[in-house]
Design an enzyme around this catalytic site. Structure first.
Site, PDB file in Angstrom:
ATOM      1  N   SER A  56       0.980  -1.341  -0.029  1.00 20.49           N
ATOM      2  CA  SER A  56      -0.203  -0.014   0.017  1.00 20.49           C
ATOM      3  C   SER A  56       1.024   1.313   0.156  1.00 20.49           C
ATOM      4  O   SER A  56       1.795   1.514  -1.055  1.00 20.49           O
ATOM      5  CB  SER A  56      -1.010  -0.133   1.363  1.00 20.49           C
ATOM      6  OG  SER A  56      -1.845   0.841   0.934  1.00 20.49           O
ATOM      7  N   ASP A 104     -10.268  -2.931  -5.744  1.00 11.63           N
ATOM      8  CA  ASP A 104      -9.794  -2.361  -4.541  1.00 11.63           C
ATOM      9  C   ASP A 104     -10.675  -0.906  -4.427  1.00 11.63           C
ATOM     10  O   ASP A 104     -10.548  -0.102  -5.400  1.00 11.63           O
ATOM     11  CB  ASP A 104      -8.238  -1.775  -4.939  1.00 11.63           C
ATOM     12  CG  ASP A 104      -7.577  -1.239  -3.538  1.00 11.63           C
ATOM     13  OD1 ASP A 104      -8.200  -0.760  -2.636  1.00 11.63           O
ATOM     14  OD2 ASP A 104      -6.354  -1.337  -3.760  1.00 11.63           O
ATOM     15  N   HIS A 107      -8.726  -4.165  -1.185  1.00  7.46           N
ATOM     16  CA  HIS A 107      -7.224  -3.337  -0.795  1.00  7.46           C
ATOM     17  C   HIS A 107      -6.423  -4.253   0.382  1.00  7.46           C
ATOM     18  O   HIS A 107      -6.893  -4.391   1.387  1.00  7.46           O
ATOM     19  CB  HIS A 107      -7.455  -2.234  -0.400  1.00  7.46           C
ATOM     20  CG  HIS A 107      -6.397  -1.282   0.183  1.00  7.46           C
ATOM     21  ND1 HIS A 107      -5.547  -0.763  -1.001  1.00  7.46           N
ATOM     22  CD2 HIS A 107      -5.566  -1.070   1.001  1.00  7.46           C
ATOM     23  CE1 HIS A 107      -4.422  -0.091  -0.530  1.00  7.46           C
ATOM     24  NE2 HIS A 107      -4.525  -0.464   0.787  1.00  7.46           N
TER      25      HIS A 107
END
Length: 431
Positions: free
Chosen positions: A205, A340, A371
């Site tokens: 991320s 996501d 995600h």
């Protein structure tokens, strides 16, 4: 009488309609009609890419999420956010402290030794940068580290500055979305402590943005790096900020939730941020953080000021890896999920365009996974390891063997004979 007899039939019809409506909503919300498929792989046709597609079945076979809920990007994301992973192991590591960064900050990371030899026989260290406000104690990090250790990798996991509970700041600064100082300090320590080790760079991320920016900032940062892997990053904070105010995919709601999480990290450091010398943060800034309902308000109130940016746009522009990633020359795997809810599909134009220009880049896009979810398993309970965990290690293994074979070939042609001896000058050998 006829009317009375018809009433039960009417009620039954209403019940059936209600049940049908509920089922329709569930099917739509859980995305049950969405077919499973292998990841979409975007790449240039090279010897390396052909080798990777043969050596990495995780990238070519169907990713099958849990049956009832796994096709919902929201549920995958929620489960990751709440639990991280299930049946999480507890790898045993040593916490390292690195004081005296540029501004007196103290970086920390956790070091986990490999639980066996790597299949190549080489000493290989995974240097890992977690997601926003995360650290080595998060469940998804612990699961990934434990699996990597079992495959013969030493692991070093950065603890984002200010993210560890009960650890005071030593400078008036916390982590930001693109500052690479702490990650660079950790990698520098690993290079000094293990001069023979080769590196696999992994970012999750926000950590994906940081590691790609780090690799592209300076050519020397890629020395002895075998490959890089980025999972679920958005590539451009400047472009992403606009999408975070949209209600599409509930992105505005996620923005609010993430802002609350950031406030819980920042506000306990109020005294340190205000009392330390040379602080650029005022009490009014922290008051604005307390009232913030979005990440952008927090970034504008405090995060950009840690590095002296004059505006929010300048902060996002300078801190995004999109301006550095094209300078990466080592093999690079970029992973995203189409469902996501945090990464708008428009942001995926960045990795797509990179693969057109850079033969070392491979972009893997799954249909499902949310995600940082990528759960696999049966109807209800997911497996402990995610698709993401296995895909990263599989890719890293393939690259390690590719580079090992390349070193053997180069050593034989140069007359050195033994690739293990030649690896002492690995950077010269592969240049």
């Amino acid at each position: 009488m006829d009317v009375c007899q018809e009433l039960p039939a009417v009620f039954d019809g209403v019940k059936l309609a209600a049940v049908a409506t509920v089922l329709y909503i569930l099917v739509r919300c859980l995305n049950l009609m969405s077919p499973t498929a292998p990841p979409e792989i975007v790449y240039q046709d090279t010897l390396l890419s052909r080798y990777l597609l043969k050596s990495c079945p995780m990238l070519t076979k169907e990713y099958i999420p849990p049956l009832l809920w796994g096709k919902s990007g929201h549920l995958q994301t929620a489960l990751y956010g709440k639990m991280g992973r299930v049946n999480t192991p507890t790898p045993h590591g040593v916490r390292k402290f690195l004081p005296m960064l540029q501004d007196g900050a103290t970086a920390t990371f956790d070091l986990f030794e490999a639980l066996g030899d790597h299949s190549t026989g080489d000493d290989i260290t995974m240097v890992i940068c977690p997601g926003i406000g995360n650290h080595s104690e998060k469940n998804y990090i612990r699961t990934f580290v434990d699996y990597s250790q079992q495959q013969g990798y030493r692991c070093a996991v950065l603890n984002h500055l200010g993210a560890l509970p009960n650890m005071e700041l030593t400078s008036p600064r916390m982590f930001t979305c693109g500052c690479t100082w702490e990650f660079a300090a950790m990698v520098g320590y690993i290079r000094r402590a293990f001069p023979q080790t080769l590196l696999v760079v992994v970012g999750f991320s926000l950590g994906g943005n940081i590691v790609c920016k780090y690799l592209g900032e300076n050519r020397s940062n890629q020395e002895r790096v075998l490959c890089g892997v980025s999972v679920c990053q958005g590539y451009s904070a400047l472009r992403a900020q606009e999408t975070f105010f949209q209600w599409d995919q509930c992105r505005r709601l996620y923005n609010f939730v993430l802002a609350n999480s950031m406030k819980k990290l920042i506000l306990p450091h109020r005294d340190s941020l205000l009392s330390l010398n040379s602080s650029s943060i005022a009490d009014a800034d922290l008051s604005r953080v307390s009232a913030a309902t979005s990440l952008m308000q927090i970034d504008d109130s405090i995060m950009r000021k840690f590095h002296g940016y004059s505006s929010l746009n300048e902060y996002y522009e300078k801190e995004s890896c999109v301006h550095y990633i094209h300078k990466i020359t080592v093999p690079l795997l970029l992973v995203n999920s189409l469902d996501d809810p945090l990464v708008h599909p428009s942001l995926l134009a960045v990795p797509r365009s990179l693969t057109e220009k850079m033969p070392n880049v491979m972009f893997a896009l799954t249909q499902h996974g949310g995600h940082m979810g990528f759960f696999e398993g049966a109807v209800l309970l997911p497996q402990r390891l995610s698709w993401m965990d296995k895909a990263i290690v599989e890719y890293a293994d393939a690259i390690c063997h590719w580079e090992k074979k390349k070193r053997w070939s180069l050593c034989e042609r140069s007359g050195h004979g033994d690739a293990n001896v030649c690896s002492l000058s690995w950077d010269m050998c592969v240049s």
